[in-house]
Design an enzyme around this catalytic site. Structure first.
Site, PDB file in Angstrom:
ATOM      1  N   LEU A 226       0.913   3.766   1.835  1.00  0.00           N
ATOM      2  CA  LEU A 226       1.330   4.297   3.127  1.00  0.00           C
ATOM      3  C   LEU A 226       2.329   3.426   3.860  1.00  0.00           C
ATOM      4  CD1 LEU A 226      -0.223   2.796   5.802  1.00  0.00           C
ATOM      5  CD2 LEU A 226      -2.124   3.604   4.428  1.00  0.00           C
ATOM      6  N   TYR A 227       2.608   2.216   3.381  1.00  0.00           N
ATOM      7  CA  TYR A 227       3.515   1.329   4.107  1.00  0.00           C
ATOM      8  C   TYR A 227       4.915   1.899   4.090  1.00  0.00           C
ATOM      9  CZ  TYR A 227      -0.079  -2.325   4.120  1.00  0.00           C
ATOM     10  OH  TYR A 227      -1.209  -3.053   4.321  1.00  0.00           O
ATOM     11  N   SER A 228       5.755   1.781   5.031  1.00  0.00           N
ATOM     12  CA  SER A 228       5.632   0.944   6.219  1.00  0.00           C
ATOM     13  C   SER A 228       4.864   1.648   7.344  1.00  0.00           C
ATOM     14  CB  SER A 228       6.990   0.517   6.706  1.00  0.00           C
ATOM     15  OG  SER A 228       7.909   1.601   6.718  1.00  0.00           O
TER      16      SER A 228
ATOM     17  N   ALA B  57       0.860  -1.184   0.000  1.00  0.00           N
ATOM     18  CA  ALA B  57       0.000   0.000   0.000  1.00  0.00           C
ATOM     19  C   ALA B  57       0.895   1.232   0.000  1.00  0.00           C
ATOM     20  CB  ALA B  57      -0.912   0.015   1.213  1.00  0.00           C
TER      21      ALA B  57
END
Length: 70
Positions: free
Chosen positions: A52-54, A50
Protein backbone atom coordinates in the site's frame (compact mmCIF):
# COMPACT_ATOMS: atom_id res chain seq x y z
CA UNK A 1 25.43 -1.87 13.21
CA UNK A 2 24.02 -4.76 15.17
CA UNK A 3 22.50 -7.73 13.39
CA UNK A 4 20.22 -10.63 14.19
CA UNK A 5 20.57 -13.97 12.46
CA UNK A 6 17.33 -15.22 10.94
CA UNK A 7 16.60 -18.54 12.63
CA UNK A 8 17.57 -21.56 10.56
CA UNK A 9 19.57 -19.48 8.07
CA UNK A 10 22.95 -17.82 7.71
CA UNK A 11 21.28 -14.46 6.96
CA UNK A 12 22.15 -11.50 9.19
CA UNK A 13 19.50 -8.76 9.33
CA UNK A 14 20.21 -5.30 10.73
CA UNK A 15 18.47 -4.41 13.99
CA UNK A 16 17.51 -1.08 12.43
CA UNK A 17 15.00 -1.08 9.60
CA UNK A 18 14.58 1.67 7.00
CA UNK A 19 10.92 2.62 6.62
CA UNK A 20 9.90 3.75 3.15
CA UNK A 21 6.24 4.61 3.56
CA UNK A 22 6.73 8.31 2.86
CA UNK A 23 8.60 7.85 -0.42
CA UNK A 24 6.66 9.11 -3.40
CA UNK A 25 4.19 11.12 -1.32
CA UNK A 26 5.90 13.09 1.45
CA UNK A 27 9.45 12.52 0.18
CA UNK A 28 10.71 12.89 -3.37
CA UNK A 29 12.47 10.17 -5.31
CA UNK A 30 15.80 11.95 -4.77
CA UNK A 31 15.19 12.06 -1.01
CA UNK A 32 14.31 8.37 -1.02
CA UNK A 33 17.55 7.56 -2.83
CA UNK A 34 19.53 9.69 -0.38
CA UNK A 35 17.91 7.95 2.60
CA UNK A 36 18.58 4.52 1.10
CA UNK A 37 22.21 5.39 0.32
CA UNK A 38 22.76 6.63 3.87
CA UNK A 39 21.12 3.58 5.43
CA UNK A 40 23.23 1.19 3.37
CA UNK A 41 26.40 3.13 4.26
CA UNK A 42 25.45 2.63 7.93
CA UNK A 43 24.99 -1.13 7.47
CA UNK A 44 21.20 -1.28 7.27
CA UNK A 45 20.05 -4.22 5.15
CA UNK A 46 16.43 -4.41 6.36
CA UNK A 47 14.02 -2.27 4.31
CA UNK A 48 10.32 -2.05 5.12
CA UNK A 49 8.08 -1.97 2.07
CA UNK A 50 4.41 -2.76 1.71
CA UNK A 51 1.93 -3.08 -1.11
CA UNK A 52 0.00 0.00 0.00
CA UNK A 53 2.95 2.40 0.24
CA UNK A 54 3.23 5.37 -0.23
CA UNK A 55 1.02 6.76 2.54
CA UNK A 56 -1.60 8.08 2.34
CA UNK A 57 -2.67 5.66 -0.37
CA UNK A 58 -3.68 7.42 -3.58
CA UNK A 59 -3.97 6.11 -7.12
CA UNK A 60 -1.46 8.71 -8.31
CA UNK A 61 1.30 7.49 -5.98
CA UNK A 62 0.41 3.80 -5.60
CA UNK A 63 3.59 1.76 -6.05
CA UNK A 64 5.93 4.76 -5.84
CA UNK A 65 7.93 3.28 -2.99
CA UNK A 66 8.65 0.10 -4.95
CA UNK A 67 9.56 2.11 -8.06
CA UNK A 68 11.97 4.31 -6.08
CA UNK A 69 13.63 1.31 -4.44
CA UNK A 70 13.88 -0.48 -7.78
Amino acid sequence: MRYTKLPGTSIDVSKICLGTMTWGEQNTEAEGHAQLDYAIEQGVNFIDTAELYSVPARAETYGSTERIIG
